[in-house]
Design an enzyme around this catalytic site. Structure first.
Site: not given
Ligand code: PNS
Length: 157
Positions: A17, A41, A91, A129
């Protein structure tokens, strides 16, 4: 001024990150690292506040990077910050499949919102992570996986 958002759950932030954050900080005038909830998660190891503090300590040396918490939609956060770009690290092809969908969803929510993909640096291609949490659980030395201030703090505990 080009503003970007680097969103994620960061449970915890890894060196992979941090690599993406440093590269985004070179590309954009301002980068907001946004600690968010990923509904898929459901049992995080760290609270959102702990994750935020870990990130703040890790990016303290980067003058144009700020970290914040947000519990709503990412597109709303981007609009509030005046950011037209999301940055995502890739990745693998699996990452690409998921991120491609999310980019489309986010653009559907706000059509000016672009997603920029940065390929993971080879040294961090296998980093996650999930792997960092496994190393924490087994009491392994952490400086090869997470930023140095986070490794120091967790090893003290
Ligand atoms: O590190 P991650 O868990 O892959 O991140 C995923 C994340 C948090 C970026 C994604 O779940 C997210 O954007 N959540 C916020 C809610 C949202 O805006 N959802 C619409 C887009 S999928």
């Amino acid at each position: 001024m080009k503003i970007a958002i680097y969103p994620g759950s960061f449970d915890p932030i890894t060196l992979g990150h941090l690599d993406i954050i440093c590269r985004a900080a070179d590309l954009f005038d301002k980068v907001y690292v946004c600690v968010m909830v990923n509904c898929e998660k459901s049992h995080p190891m760290f609270t959102p506040q702990q994750r935020l503090e870990q990130i703040r300590r890790s990016v303290a040396h980067l003058g144009n990077v700020e970290a914040e918490l947000w519990s709503g939609l990412l597109a709303d956060y981007a609009r509030e910050k005046g950011a037209s770009c999301l940055v995502k690290g890739l990745r693998s092809a699996t990452d690409f499949d998921q991120e491609y969908q999310m980019a489309a969803i986010n653009r559907g929510l706000w059509e000016q919102l672009e997603t920029v993909f940065l390929p993971a640096s080879p040294a961090y291609q296998h980093f996650s992570s999930t792997m960092a949490r496994e190393m924490i659980r087994y009491g392994q030395p952490l400086e090869r996986y997470v930023p140095e201030p986070v490794a120091r703090e967790l090893e003290k505990k």
